[in-house]
Every structure is written in C-alpha cells, then in structure tokens.
Design a protein around this motif. Structure first.
Motif, PDB file in Angstrom:
ATOM      1  N   THR A 191     -41.117 -29.505  -6.500  1.00  0.00           N
ATOM      2  CA  THR A 191     -41.835 -30.004  -5.323  1.00  0.00           C
ATOM      3  C   THR A 191     -43.008 -30.877  -5.757  1.00  0.00           C
ATOM      4  OG1 THR A 191     -41.361 -27.858  -4.366  1.00  0.00           O
ATOM      5  CG2 THR A 191     -42.859 -29.278  -3.159  1.00  0.00           C
ATOM      6  N   LEU A 192     -43.744 -30.379  -6.783  1.00  0.00           N
ATOM      7  CA  LEU A 192     -44.909 -31.131  -7.233  1.00  0.00           C
ATOM      8  C   LEU A 192     -44.504 -32.458  -7.851  1.00  0.00           C
ATOM      9  CD1 LEU A 192     -47.228 -28.433  -8.804  1.00  0.00           C
ATOM     10  CD2 LEU A 192     -47.414 -29.592  -6.609  1.00  0.00           C
ATOM     11  N   GLU A 249     -41.910 -34.148  -7.157  1.00  0.00           N
ATOM     12  CA  GLU A 249     -41.460 -35.035  -6.097  1.00  0.00           C
ATOM     13  C   GLU A 249     -42.653 -35.563  -5.304  1.00  0.00           C
ATOM     14  OE1 GLU A 249     -37.380 -34.485  -4.478  1.00  0.00           O
ATOM     15  OE2 GLU A 249     -38.606 -33.852  -2.790  1.00  0.00           O
ATOM     16  N   ALA A 250     -43.642 -34.707  -5.091  1.00  0.00           N
ATOM     17  CA  ALA A 250     -44.835 -35.157  -4.385  1.00  0.00           C
ATOM     18  C   ALA A 250     -45.489 -36.292  -5.169  1.00  0.00           C
ATOM     19  CB  ALA A 250     -45.811 -33.994  -4.217  1.00  0.00           C
ATOM     20  N   ALA A 251     -45.581 -36.101  -6.495  1.00  0.00           N
ATOM     21  CA  ALA A 251     -46.217 -37.111  -7.342  1.00  0.00           C
ATOM     22  C   ALA A 251     -45.446 -38.424  -7.287  1.00  0.00           C
ATOM     23  CB  ALA A 251     -46.297 -36.604  -8.776  1.00  0.00           C
ATOM     24  N   LEU A 252     -44.124 -38.321  -7.397  1.00  0.00           N
ATOM     25  CA  LEU A 252     -43.301 -39.537  -7.332  1.00  0.00           C
ATOM     26  C   LEU A 252     -43.432 -40.191  -5.962  1.00  0.00           C
ATOM     27  CD1 LEU A 252     -39.933 -38.618  -9.076  1.00  0.00           C
ATOM     28  CD2 LEU A 252     -41.539 -40.415  -9.739  1.00  0.00           C
ATOM     29  N   GLY A 253     -43.384 -39.355  -4.927  1.00  0.00           N
ATOM     30  CA  GLY A 253     -43.419 -39.864  -3.566  1.00  0.00           C
ATOM     31  C   GLY A 253     -44.716 -40.581  -3.237  1.00  0.00           C
ATOM     32  N   MET A 254     -45.790 -40.220  -3.945  1.00  0.00           N
ATOM     33  CA  MET A 254     -47.052 -40.900  -3.700  1.00  0.00           C
ATOM     34  C   MET A 254     -47.155 -42.187  -4.498  1.00  0.00           C
ATOM     35  SD  MET A 254     -49.917 -38.029  -3.174  1.00  0.00           S
ATOM     36  CE  MET A 254     -49.495 -37.136  -4.614  1.00  0.00           C
ATOM     37  N   GLY A 255     -46.154 -42.446  -5.324  1.00  0.00           N
ATOM     38  CA  GLY A 255     -46.135 -43.734  -6.010  1.00  0.00           C
ATOM     39  C   GLY A 255     -46.564 -43.671  -7.463  1.00  0.00           C
ATOM     40  N   MET A 256     -46.536 -42.452  -8.084  1.00  0.00           N
ATOM     41  CA  MET A 256     -46.841 -42.390  -9.510  1.00  0.00           C
ATOM     42  C   MET A 256     -45.635 -42.900 -10.289  1.00  0.00           C
ATOM     43  SD  MET A 256     -48.901 -38.944 -10.356  1.00  0.00           S
ATOM     44  CE  MET A 256     -50.286 -38.362  -9.385  1.00  0.00           C
ATOM     45  N   THR A 257     -45.921 -43.577 -11.393  1.00  0.00           N
ATOM     46  CA  THR A 257     -44.831 -43.979 -12.281  1.00  0.00           C
ATOM     47  C   THR A 257     -44.415 -42.747 -13.090  1.00  0.00           C
ATOM     48  OG1 THR A 257     -46.378 -44.552 -14.020  1.00  0.00           O
ATOM     49  CG2 THR A 257     -45.763 -46.303 -12.511  1.00  0.00           C
ATOM     50  N   ASP A 258     -43.290 -42.830 -13.802  1.00  0.00           N
ATOM     51  CA  ASP A 258     -42.832 -41.698 -14.613  1.00  0.00           C
ATOM     52  C   ASP A 258     -43.906 -41.256 -15.603  1.00  0.00           C
ATOM     53  OD1 ASP A 258     -40.493 -41.481 -13.355  1.00  0.00           O
ATOM     54  OD2 ASP A 258     -39.274 -42.512 -14.862  1.00  0.00           O
ATOM     55  N   GLN A 310     -47.114 -41.699 -15.335  1.00  0.00           N
ATOM     56  CA  GLN A 310     -48.217 -41.045 -14.626  1.00  0.00           C
ATOM     57  C   GLN A 310     -47.847 -39.619 -14.223  1.00  0.00           C
ATOM     58  OE1 GLN A 310     -48.624 -44.135 -11.731  1.00  0.00           O
ATOM     59  NE2 GLN A 310     -50.466 -44.988 -12.662  1.00  0.00           N
TER      60      GLN A 310
END
Lengths: 317, 524
Positions: B110-111, B113-122, B124
């Motif tokens: 979940t975390l 996905e949250a990070a990716l969903g907010m626009g972090m690169t791999d 990051q």
C-alpha cells in the motif's frame, strides 16, 4: 474534464475491466461503485497509470495521459488510498509535503500551504511534528486528504478513502468532506463499495459488475430508473434509506396539502432538501415549509411521512 | 589465573596489535559485503526471478566450512590478508543480502503504491520509502554479519592474516591454555561488544538511528584502516610456519639457537602450508620429513646438518594391561619393526595425500608387499582391541596397517578410533583406557609428555637410541605404557623448499640457507 474511452484490462485468466467509458466534468464527483472484484479499483489505477490498460484511452483536458511523463502526470493528480497510505517514518508535516517537495516548491511556500490545509481540515497544529501512529483514525484520514490536496491538483482520485474507519467516524468525516469547499471544485473519481457513501458523495454514480458498467447516472436515476435487474437488486436491501436520502421536498410538493396558513416564524427549507434531512431538521412536533416559486408546502413530520408514503406507492417512472 | 594475567601483560603489545588487526579484518570485509550485498539485495527485489538464485548461491557459500573455503581461495588469491577478507566477505554476504531483500519486500505494498501514485520515481520510492522503512531489518542483517565475522576472523590466522586466532591456534597447537584464553577471551568480548554496540544503535528512534547508521557506515573504512599498520621489513625468502613449529622449543626456536637462523615468517595452518609453498606464496615451510606431499609437489627437505630437530621415530604405544591380557599381541606388532623406512612411509603418504587412495587400501598393499598379509580368519573373535590415531594421513595409514595385521594374525576384533585431535587427546585417551594403543613419535613423548629438565635433554640430544631408551623407561614407570620397537621412519620436523628454487640458490642444508640469508642481508 476527464474522459475514459473503451478502457480494458485483461489478465491471462480474466478480464478485470471490459470496455469502460465515461467522462467526468470539471468539479464533478463520480463514484465507481460495486462489489469487490468488479474492476472499480483497476479502472481508477488506470487513470494515474499505476496500471497500464490493455486497450482504450484516458484523456485529461483533451490530451491522452500516455503522452505525458508518468511522474509529472501523477503529481498533478491527487491520490487518496485506503488505510491512508501515510508514511510511518515521516511526520505529519513531511507527509503532507511529499508532492510539493517532488514539485520543488520552496520551503516557505510548503510551510504556508501545510498550515492552510491543517486549518481547513481541522487538524491540531501540534500534530505537525507527530508521526501517523500517534493520531486517531479520523485524523489520519484527514491527513491523507490533506496530502492529496497539498499541491492543489485539479483531479483527485480516491480509493476507498474511508474504508478503514468505524461507522460513526466514517459518517462524520463523510459529512465533513461533503461540505469542504476545496473538494467541491475538484474533479473527483472515487471508488467505494458502500452504497450510502456513493449516494451521499457522488454527483453521479457508476455501478460496475464483472468489469462492465451496469449503469451510470445520478443516484436518483439509478434508484428510480434502474437499467437492468442487476442494478435493481443491488439497491434492494437499502431501498428505503436511499429513497429517504434521494427524494427531495420538491419531488413531494404536489403531494403536500397547500391550504394551511403559515405562521411567520416558519422554518423554510430549500426544495432540494432530502426527506431524511428535512426530518432531521424539524424538531419533534415543529412545523416547517418548503417554497418553490409561489407554491408553498407546509411541513410536519406527519404529513411529510404520509406524502413520502404516497410517493412510494406510485413513484414517477 | 595468575599465569594467565602474567601472560596477558607480557603479550600486551601483541594482543593490542592482533585485536586491531582482528577489528580491521572484520571491518573491511563487512564494508565490502555492504557495498556488494546492499545493491544486490535491492536489485533482486526488482528482479524476482534472480532472487532465488542469488539467495541460493549466498546460502551455499554460507555453508562451506571456513577452513575449506580458505583452502579453495589459496590457489586463486594466495595467502595473507586477501583470501581472509574474501572469505569473511562471503560469509557476511548472505545475512546482508537476505535482510535487505526481506526488509524491502516487507514494506507494505500500500505504501509503495501510495508513493508511486503521488508521483515518486522508482529511485525516490527506494530511497525515501523502501530503504528507510527496511533499515531496521537491514541493520539486523549487518549485525548478524558483524558477529559472524568477528568469530570467523579467528580463522584468518590459518593463512597468515593475523588476528586473535594466532593466539588461539598457537595455544591449541602448543597445549597452552593461557595462550588460547588470551585469544579466545578478547575474541568473545569483541563479538559481544560489537553486537551490543550495534543493538544500541538499533534501539535509537528512527530519525536518530538513520544518522547513527550513516555514521557507522562512515566509521567502517576507518576501522578497516587498522589493517594498514606497517609490517616489519621482510627478508628475501619468506617462511610459512605452523603455529606449533613457531612455539615449540624443538621447532623454530631450536633453529634460531643452533643455526642463528633469522627469516621473515608468516603463521600458516599446517595443512595449508604445502599448498602455499606449491603456489609460491612462501619459500620455506616447516614440513614433516615423511609427508607425501613432498613427493607430490617436488619439494626438497633441507638436511639438518647440526641435528637441531630431535628424533621423531614412530612406534606403537600400548597399554601394559593390554599386553598382559593379550600376550599374543606383542609378537605380532613386532613384525612391523623397521619395516617402514622414511622413503616407504613417504611413498604411502603420497598415495593417500596426492593420489587420494584410501588409507585401508594402501595399508593392505603394504602388508602384501612385505609378506605380512594374512587373510582374516573366519569365526568368532575372542577379544577387542581399540586402535587410535591422530588426525593426519600417516596416522590413519598406520592405524589401518595395525588393524589388518592384528586381525590377520590373531583372533582379536580391532576397532579404530581415528582422527583424535592431537597428542594430548590421544595420550589422555590411552591412559583412560578409551583406546589400547596408537602410533606415537619418541620425540613427542619426550618433549610434549615427559618434558624433562634441560640437563636431561642435553644429555640425550641428537641420539635416537638414547631418547628411545629414556622414553620407554619413563613411560613404563610413570604411566604403565609400553613403547614397542620403532617402525623405522623418522617423521621429524623439516625445513622444506621448492626443489627448483633450492637448486637455483644452491641450498641443500639449513646451514646453507642461513648463509644465503646472511649474504642477502649484507647486500641491502
């Protein structure tokens, strides 16, 4: 304006989303409703490209989202997820600042924005330097929303945003969300399996089953003019509650007697008030009225309920 | 206890140096393991198919016995610091890779996905979410690796890399308890301290812990630098001596006294020594005069022209009680007297050590060649004889020879208990009656067990017959143990060089070696 056309996601053994098309107007809230496994979450994740579709396209303000850098795209779309997805090793301030920081905002601007959001979502200032596990469930949910709104994105996606809360907190946060100006202007796509939530928060509801859209329309349309048996059966259990919520005083106006004179201190309710809200607004034995143009309908709990009863006997088709 | 403290205070300087080297070995190998293991652990969270393979390989490496691993590394890396560091590095790898992998995998999806969903690169997501959240697990792996390494680093002493193992293995070889403790106690303390220190780090609150972990990462290279302590200047030829040889009065100290020999030495495990000289890692080793590898590796035994090494003729050492209970035994064992000359024994050892034939087969062949072979008589056995042996090929062969000889010529059932760790172990087992006999060397009986005073030693010096008579008499008197007639060969210490090099330098005797070293020093 968000447009989804013929969106399809196939996995080796099944089709999760099958030819889904809809569009969401600016400032509108569309709720994707359905049981688990119906494809609603997959549809949502294809909008911010956490899942890439097998076929179909998504346009945001007229441009195909695949033509934009995926990270830039996601930074312009707010994302609220179940269990909040707050980073446990970040303070509340750091959690809220994630997207602004990714966008390279100055510290000063981030601090200012964080303070704004804190006030808007009624979070205590002391919470800024606390960690998520030190907050209550309701507070965490608000922080999750603040984080999604931090960079003021025009579009917000919400995946079961209130799923982890107890029913009481859930209802109160829901009411709070509904009255939040910051959310009213947003184009929102929200996923839920909770019919109440869908009806309360959605301008329109998109009911899905087995990867396909069964019906898309306003809550009232779904309730009064179900497109098929699936839609009708889906609301059976909660029909009365949903009707109390969706039928407005305006709908009942023809059925309300109009001869009684009105005292001057009568409580005047707007015509789009739902029956359940009107009942809640009138204290025990109190009278109220609804006025639409020159037609005035006097209200008591009794005649309101009897009008609602008549309406149910022969609902307009 | 007092002895121990005296030993510690006498050796304080060396102890401090070895402790620092120990820390340096551990630190440097841990650093390299971190530099390799961390990226590898991260990488396999991205390529799941590789995960099983990488973890499998690291797991297999972990199960290779340390001494075997060092053995494998000598042909590739020689002796000294590098193979030790590589071995330690390989042992540290598994806990680091595995904990990195598991730590990152266990960060909730979940975390991520949250990070990716907010626009972090791999990248990051990795540096801002996955690594910080996996850090406690990763650090636990580092802690495990560090403690393993502090322990395994003692083995570095086997291949001349130094560390606290020098005291431990030297002490075991010399049966010197104080010396063992002087290595073992600091090593154990070091392990406990390292573990406790890292555990303390781990308990810090997340933010401070991250800073502390960073500090630890920066500290490692400093720790590693202990290893760069300057070494003493070297002679032209380098010697690799076993711990026992360095410590025993009749080993290297005897050579220094008799010949005035002075050569740069490295401490080496006696089984790795031959490999080391064969690979030209060292030029001189302290071998044994009947070792089969002398023949296999084309090595030259330097003649002990001043009789510095005491005689080490082998003979069966038997309990008196056993001889009384089985009167037929002595005459059977006497059949072997003088039959095993130096060259015969070297040949038998060669077949086992180098041709990898079974000791039993080699023993049977020997008996047949010397016409001592007699088929084991059928029918029940009337008694039991337990034959022991120390833990090297020659002793295994001798035990097998004795077994087949006795079973062929008597009705006794012979049981072998081979591979007893050392002289002390065999001797104690014999006295306790756990074994009835084992092949022993008269020099060992004299110097390790009887330990007579200097005057007695001087009176015996260099005379095999006198030593045998003295040892046989004393053993009968003190321990009720009998030395049977010597088997023939003299398995004494020997200075050994590669035949080719010794030929080029014109060295045949220890005196000539001394002369060569002296002339080289004069040139510098």
């Amino acid at each position: 304006m968000l447009t989804v056309q013929h969106l399809t996601k196939r996995y080796p053994n099944h089709t999760a989303v099958d030819e889904v098309s809809f569009s969401v107007r600016e400032g509108e809230t569309l709720v994707l409703l359905g049981t688990s496994g119906c494809g609603k979450t997959t549809t949502l994740k294809m909008i911010n490209r956490l899942i890439e579709p097998t076929a179909g396209r998504v346009d945001l303000n007229g441009t195909d989202i695949r033509r934009q850098n995926v990270h830039d795209l996601r930074r312009t779309i707010g994302y609220v997820i179940q269990e909040t997805g707050l980073f446990p090793h970040y303070t509340i301030a750091q959690n809220i600042a994630v997207v602004p920081q990714l966008l390279g905002w100055a510290d000063q601007r981030i601090r200012q924005r964080t303070a704004e959001l804190l006030a808007m979502l009624h979070l205590p200032e002391a919470s800024l330097h606390q960690y998520p596990d030190q907050l209550s469930g309701g507070q965490r949910q608000r922080v999750g929303l603040a984080r999604a709104l931090a960079a003021d994105p025009p579009v917000v996606l919400m995946d079961e945003p209130l799923g982890a809360l107890d029913p009481v907190t859930r209802a109160s946060i829901r009411r709070e969300f509904r009255h939040l100006d910051a959310l009213r202007q947003k184009t929102i796509v929200m996923v839920t399996h909770d019919v109440q939530e869908a009806f309360e928060l959605g301008d329109r509801v998109c009911l899905m089953d087995k990867g396909r859209i069964q019906q898309i329309g306003t809550p009232k349309e779904l309730l009064l003019r179900p497109a098929n048996d699936f839609v009708r059966r889906f609301f059976d259990d909660q029909r009365l509650t949903l009707q109390l919520q969706t039928v407005t005083l305006q709908d009942l106006l023809p059925l309300l007697a109009t001869y009684q004179p009105m005292p001057s201190d009568t409580l005047l309710l707007p015509p789009d008030t739902s029956v359940s809200d009107a009942l809640k607004a009138m204290a025990e034995g109190q009278t109220a009225a609804v006025q639409l143009a020159d037609v005035v309908g006097p209200l008591t709990s009794q005649n309101l309920l009897s009008a609602f009863g008549q309406w149910r006997q022969s609902p307009p088709s | 206890m007092n002895d121990f403290l005296t030993f510690i205070s006498e050796q304080a300087g060396k102890l401090a140096e070895q402790t620092l080297i120990h820390l340096g070995l551990t630190g440097l190998s841990l650093l390299i393991a971190l530099l390799v293991g961390l990226p590898l652990g991260i990488l396999i969270t991205r390529y799941n198919r590789a995960a099983t393979l990488v973890l499998g390989i690291a797991g297999v490496l972990q199960t290779v016995p340390s001494i075997a691993l060092l053995g494998f590394l000598i042909p590739v890396l020689g002796i000294g610091v590098w193979p030790a560091i590589v071995a330690l590095f390989l042992y540290a790898l598994l806990p680091i890779i595995r904990n990195t992998y598991v730590g990152i995998r266990e960060v909730s999806s979940t975390l991520k996905e949250a990070a990716l969903g907010m626009g972090m690169t791999d990248w990051q997501v990795l540096t801002r979410v996955e690594l910080p959240l996996a850090l406690p697990v990763i650090f636990a792996g580092v802690r495990t690796a560090a403690v393993i390494n502090v322990g395994v680093a003692t083995l570095a002493a086997y291949i001349a890399a130094g560390g606290l193992g020098e005291f431990i293995f030297g002490g075991i070889a010399l049966n010197n308890v104080n010396m063992i403790l002087a290595g073992a106690i600091p090593a154990a303390l070091l392990a406990v301290l390292v573990d406790a220190g890292l555990a303390r780090l781990q308990r810090l609150r997340l933010a401070r812990f991250r800073r502390a972990a960073l500090l630890f990462g920066l500290l490692l290279p400093v720790l590693s630098a202990f290893y760069l302590i300057p070494k003493a200047s070297q002679t032209k030829l380098l010697a690799g001596f076993a711990h026992e040889f360095i410590g025993r009065a009749d080993g290297y100290p005897g050579l220094v006294k008799t010949y005035g020999l002075n050569v740069s030495t490295r401490l080496l495990d006696q089984n790795l020594m031959y490999e080391a000289i064969h690979r030209k890692q060292v030029d001189i080793i302290s071998g044994y005069s009947t070792d089969g590898r002398l023949k296999a590796y084309n090595l030259r035994v330097l003649t002990d022209d001043k009789n510095s090494f005491p005689p080490y003729y082998a003979a069966p050492l038997v309990r008196q009680v056993t001889l009384q209970n089985h009167p037929e035994l002595q005459s059977v064992l006497d059949l072997l007297a003088g039959k095993l000359t130096d060259s015969v024994m070297t040949g038998l050892n060669y077949r086992v050590d180098y041709l990898h034939q079974l000791p039993e087969q080699v023993a049977i062949d020997f008996l047949k060649q010397t016409r001592l072979w007699s088929e084991k008589a059928p029918g029940s056995r009337t008694g039991q004889l337990v034959v022991g042996s120390k833990i090297f090929s020659e002793q295994y062969i001798l035990a097998e020879i004795i077994r087949h000889l006795v079973e062929g010529h008597t009705r006794l059932q012979v049981i072998t208990k081979t591979g007893l760790g050392g002289t002390k172990l065999c001797f104690d087992a014999l006295r306790a009656g756990a074994i009835d006999l084992y092949p022993e060397y008269i020099g060992t009986g004299l110097l390790v067990i009887l330990q007579p005073n200097q005057a007695t030693l001087d009176s015996l010096k260099g005379n095999p017959e006198a030593v045998y008579q003295y040892v046989a008499r004393e053993f009968r008197k003190r321990y009720a143990l009998n030395w049977l007639p010597p088997l023939g060969f003299n398995n004494t210490y020997a200075l050994v060089m590669r035949d080719q090099q010794a030929g080029v330098l014109g060295i045949r005797t220890i005196s000539e070696l001394k002369g060569y070293l002296k002339s080289e020093r004069a040139k510098e």
